[in-house]
Design an enzyme around this catalytic site. Sequence first.
Site, PDB file in Angstrom:
ATOM      1  N   SER A  83      10.692  12.743  50.107  1.00 44.14           N
ATOM      2  CA  SER A  83      10.124  12.428  51.416  1.00 44.14           C
ATOM      3  C   SER A  83       9.025  11.399  51.273  1.00 44.14           C
ATOM      4  O   SER A  83       8.242  11.420  50.319  1.00 44.14           O
ATOM      5  CB  SER A  83       9.625  13.670  52.149  1.00 44.14           C
ATOM      6  OG  SER A  83       9.102  14.580  51.262  1.00 44.14           O
ATOM      7  N   GLY A  84       9.020  10.501  52.199  1.00 42.43           N
ATOM      8  CA  GLY A  84       7.986   9.479  52.247  1.00 42.43           C
ATOM      9  C   GLY A  84       7.075   9.775  53.415  1.00 42.43           C
ATOM     10  O   GLY A  84       7.205  10.819  54.066  1.00 42.43           O
ATOM     11  N   GLN A  85       6.180   8.860  53.690  1.00 40.16           N
ATOM     12  CA  GLN A  85       5.218   9.088  54.759  1.00 40.16           C
ATOM     13  C   GLN A  85       5.898   9.135  56.131  1.00 40.16           C
ATOM     14  O   GLN A  85       5.475   9.835  57.025  1.00 40.16           O
ATOM     15  CB  GLN A  85       4.189   7.963  54.743  1.00 40.16           C
ATOM     16  CG  GLN A  85       3.246   8.011  55.914  1.00 40.16           C
ATOM     17  CD  GLN A  85       1.819   8.235  55.497  1.00 40.16           C
ATOM     18  OE1 GLN A  85       1.492   8.265  54.325  1.00 40.16           O
ATOM     19  NE2 GLN A  85       0.955   8.386  56.479  1.00 40.16           N
ATOM     20  N   GLY A  87       9.213   9.779  56.813  1.00 41.38           N
ATOM     21  CA  GLY A  87      10.412  10.582  57.007  1.00 41.38           C
ATOM     22  C   GLY A  87      10.973  11.082  55.701  1.00 41.38           C
ATOM     23  O   GLY A  87      10.346  10.962  54.647  1.00 41.38           O
ATOM     24  N   LYS A 107      17.910   7.650  54.554  1.00 44.52           N
ATOM     25  CA  LYS A 107      16.491   7.836  54.886  1.00 44.52           C
ATOM     26  C   LYS A 107      16.349   7.942  56.398  1.00 44.52           C
ATOM     27  O   LYS A 107      16.890   7.125  57.142  1.00 44.52           O
ATOM     28  CB  LYS A 107      15.699   6.647  54.358  1.00 44.52           C
ATOM     29  CG  LYS A 107      14.216   6.732  54.569  1.00 44.52           C
ATOM     30  CD  LYS A 107      13.523   5.677  53.725  1.00 44.52           C
ATOM     31  CE  LYS A 107      12.045   5.582  54.020  1.00 44.52           C
ATOM     32  NZ  LYS A 107      11.363   4.667  53.121  1.00 44.52           N
ATOM     33  N   ASP A 251       4.433  -4.414  45.880  1.00 44.65           N
ATOM     34  CA  ASP A 251       4.087  -3.009  45.629  1.00 44.65           C
ATOM     35  C   ASP A 251       4.926  -2.460  44.472  1.00 44.65           C
ATOM     36  O   ASP A 251       5.462  -1.353  44.553  1.00 44.65           O
ATOM     37  CB  ASP A 251       4.268  -2.182  46.903  1.00 44.65           C
ATOM     38  CG  ASP A 251       3.482  -0.869  46.863  1.00 44.65           C
ATOM     39  OD1 ASP A 251       2.591  -0.725  45.999  1.00 44.65           O
ATOM     40  OD2 ASP A 251       3.756   0.023  47.695  1.00 44.65           O
TER      41      ASP A 251
HETATM   42  N1  LIG Z   1      18.085   5.319  47.066  1.00 45.89           N
HETATM   43  C1  LIG Z   1      17.512   6.420  46.583  1.00 45.89           C
HETATM   44  N2  LIG Z   1      18.074   7.098  45.570  1.00 45.89           N
HETATM   45  C2  LIG Z   1      17.488   8.205  45.063  1.00 45.89           C
HETATM   46  N3  LIG Z   1      16.334   8.715  45.504  1.00 45.89           N
HETATM   47  C3  LIG Z   1      15.720   8.083  46.509  1.00 45.89           C
HETATM   48  C4  LIG Z   1      16.272   6.910  47.108  1.00 45.89           C
HETATM   49  N4  LIG Z   1      15.430   6.493  48.073  1.00 45.89           N
HETATM   50  C5  LIG Z   1      14.410   7.362  48.070  1.00 45.89           C
HETATM   51  N5  LIG Z   1      14.577   8.316  47.146  1.00 45.89           N
HETATM   52  C6  LIG Z   1      13.685   9.428  46.859  1.00 45.89           C
HETATM   53  O1  LIG Z   1      12.987   9.771  48.023  1.00 45.89           O
HETATM   54  C7  LIG Z   1      11.589   9.598  47.821  1.00 45.89           C
HETATM   55  C8  LIG Z   1      10.975   9.093  49.097  1.00 45.89           C
HETATM   56  O2  LIG Z   1      11.484   7.807  49.346  1.00 45.89           O
HETATM   57  P1  LIG Z   1      10.831   6.923  50.451  1.00 45.89           P
HETATM   58  O3  LIG Z   1      11.392   5.558  50.335  1.00 45.89           O
HETATM   59  O4  LIG Z   1      10.928   7.589  51.776  1.00 45.89           O
HETATM   60  O5  LIG Z   1       9.361   7.075  50.009  1.00 45.89           O
HETATM   61  P2  LIG Z   1       8.196   6.116  49.881  1.00 45.89           P
HETATM   62  O6  LIG Z   1       8.391   5.212  48.708  1.00 45.89           O
HETATM   63  O7  LIG Z   1       6.975   6.932  49.912  1.00 45.89           O
HETATM   64  O8  LIG Z   1       8.410   5.222  51.132  1.00 45.89           O
HETATM   65  P3  LIG Z   1       7.749   5.173  52.556  1.00 45.89           P
HETATM   66  O9  LIG Z   1       6.293   5.113  52.363  1.00 45.89           O
HETATM   67  O10 LIG Z   1       8.351   3.929  53.089  1.00 45.89           O
HETATM   68  O11 LIG Z   1       8.171   6.383  53.325  1.00 45.89           O
HETATM   69  C9  LIG Z   1      11.494   8.613  46.677  1.00 45.89           C
HETATM   70  O12 LIG Z   1      10.291   8.751  46.017  1.00 45.89           O
HETATM   71  C10 LIG Z   1      12.673   9.003  45.822  1.00 45.89           C
HETATM   72  O13 LIG Z   1      12.352  10.093  44.997  1.00 45.89           O
END
Ligand SMILES: Nc1ncnc2c1ncn2[C@@H]1O[C@H](COP(=O)(O)OP(=O)(O)OP(=O)(O)O)[C@@H](O)[C@H]1O
Length: 631
Positions: A83-85, A87, A107, A251
């Site tokens: 999960s990210g910030q 979603g 996502k 980043d």
């Molecule tokens: N294509 C992918 N394949 C495997 N795991 C993924 C993938 N995309 C995201 N993840 C997993 O989901 C987690 C959250 O991803 P996400 O991109 O939402 O987080 P983020 O880098 O904090 O981004 P944001 O701040 O944009 O929400 C990642 O840290 C990773 O562990």
Amino acid sequence: MERQFPSLLKDSEIAERIAKQQSPNIDLITSNSQCIPTYHTLIEQNLSSPIQSDLKSFVRPISRFDQTKMMINDFKIGSTIGSGQFGKVFKALDQSNLKKKRVVALKRINKLKPKYSMNQLMRQISYWKQFNIETDDLDVDLITMTMNVDRCQWEIYLMKTVTFANNGSSNIVKFIQCMDSVKSKDIWIASEWCNLGELEWKRSTKDSMLNQWQFVLDEDSDSVMDFAIKAIDDLSKGLRFLNKVGCIHRDIKPSNILVDGIQKKLKISDFGCGLLIPESLPFKYDSLEKIKLKQLEIINECFEKELNKIIGTPAFVPPELCKFTTDGTTDDIIDNHTKVVKDGFKLDIWSLGVTLFCVIYNELPFSGENEFDTYHLINSQKMSTDKRDDSWLSRLVINGMLEKNPNRRVDVNDVRDLIHKNKIKKSPSMNKLGDNAKNSLKKFWKKISKSKSKRSLSLDKSNVVDDSNLSRITSNTSFSSGFDVSDEPINITDFIDSLTTKLPASSDDNDELNRINLDAHDTGENEVTTRRSSFSTTTSQSTPSLDIPTPIKNMIKIKASPEKASIGNSQVPTGTDLRTGKNMSNNSAIKMKFSKNIINFKNYIQNDQDVGSSDTIDQIKDYLNYKGDFT
Ligand SMILES: Nc1ncnc2c1ncn2[C@@H]1O[C@H](COP(=O)(O)OP(=O)(O)OP(=O)(O)O)[C@@H](O)[C@H]1O
């Protein structure tokens, strides 16, 4: 009438209102003293239609939702993988081609996240008002969602660009498609799934190997140096590709690098902070040469200004970005050449250097107790000599990529040349080991990789699965390449909510919103910053005991501190390590004092001698003014 949400599929309510007015152009914008153009406002005002028409074929309307089968369009939704910030990310099975089903990462981004402060909303309204459009009837949710959909649009545009330009690169996470609807409060983005997740680097000792690393190495490679060579090889290929298509990531850090154990590749992901150089923007210039030159000048100026913002995650920010002087410009005391960031690609080289340093040495190269200390160290601390060894890789990382002067720092082509020259050589650690030790290590890893590859073989190299092997695939290890819809299913009500027209958000989302609000309450402020410069100015409701100008107050609040967010964006979720941007729930967090502990600045300065004698109140003010000016 059913409520409609801003959507990627359609011009927003506000865009439609703007379109009804005189079409804005750069001359109009620059002649209006109230409006100082920025990189992102230029994109919004001048480039929105090429971007939107370009994106159209990748945005599918949400046409199908099956609650019992957990389907959205052709995707069967499975377990949560992160999960990210904004979603969650789910594993999903793309069934659009029944003969070639494939596992993807899906996502879900809530259009209502992040929330903005009244100040941010007012800034946005006054920005729209310059186009003489009616804004009185716009409600907070509509404004918030419009801002967020715009932000997503740019990120998706970048993902699409780096996926399809020049046939793409296997070291960049591939974008597949996104799904949206005016009835949906979420945007869904499908991208290729990397089965081993984020790049890990923290380990018990410097020389110990991580399982994740072994999975991408050949059978005869088994040392930290072997993995570091693999990492620099893959990631520099990714960066060279980004360089070619004119994209600066801004980043690069371990949590934005995903590991694919099936393709045995490291891939760069998350383009939320990314920029395209002016030449790569889909900009339509005026046919009149004089106007075209003016337009070029403006876009170049805005681009340069954007490049000089402190964006990224503190420990990975290059020195040329975190120098500051009283006049709000970058520092020219140490070296005249570093006064302004001209070459954005060198920013990514530095951050990649920090990432590789973490992989090689199991520690961050520059790590202060908080954001300010970290910047101070990045600028002033020399690399300790015990880190230097004779291997070409550590020389490349320490002397080449982590060279403080960007003009002397290696570029991505230098990195590729050096890799090419040295790749055939054995890693130094392999040479140091005795034959017996080498052989037993090899046997050990071979055994592990064999048992692992049996599992991996259930899927072919392209993640394609058929129904018969789908049920066989296990998911009982974190390295499973399988897809099992029964492992931690998505919350049904949550999913239904994503297609309803009702506000507020679903229970799950409310939880997340509550968490954000709670954080805000804890720290005396109630807003988040975003990656987008045009939306990133923040205010604080807290009253620090020191009488300080607003930009400093802005910095003292928690949401601008690296504990919660990358600088210039709000992408790092709660629980993220202050310096690394890595999720602390999964990784051993490094204990440190967060900037939030320095809400009272006076106390911080008086009680904390670690800051260093040169860090006077004035200097910190300068720094904060600098940051305030540029965010
Ligand atoms: N294509 C992918 N394949 C495997 N795991 C993924 C993938 N995309 C995201 N993840 C997993 O989901 C987690 C959250 O991803 P996400 O991109 O939402 O987080 P983020 O880098 O904090 O981004 P944001 O701040 O944009 O929400 C990642 O840290 C990773 O562990």
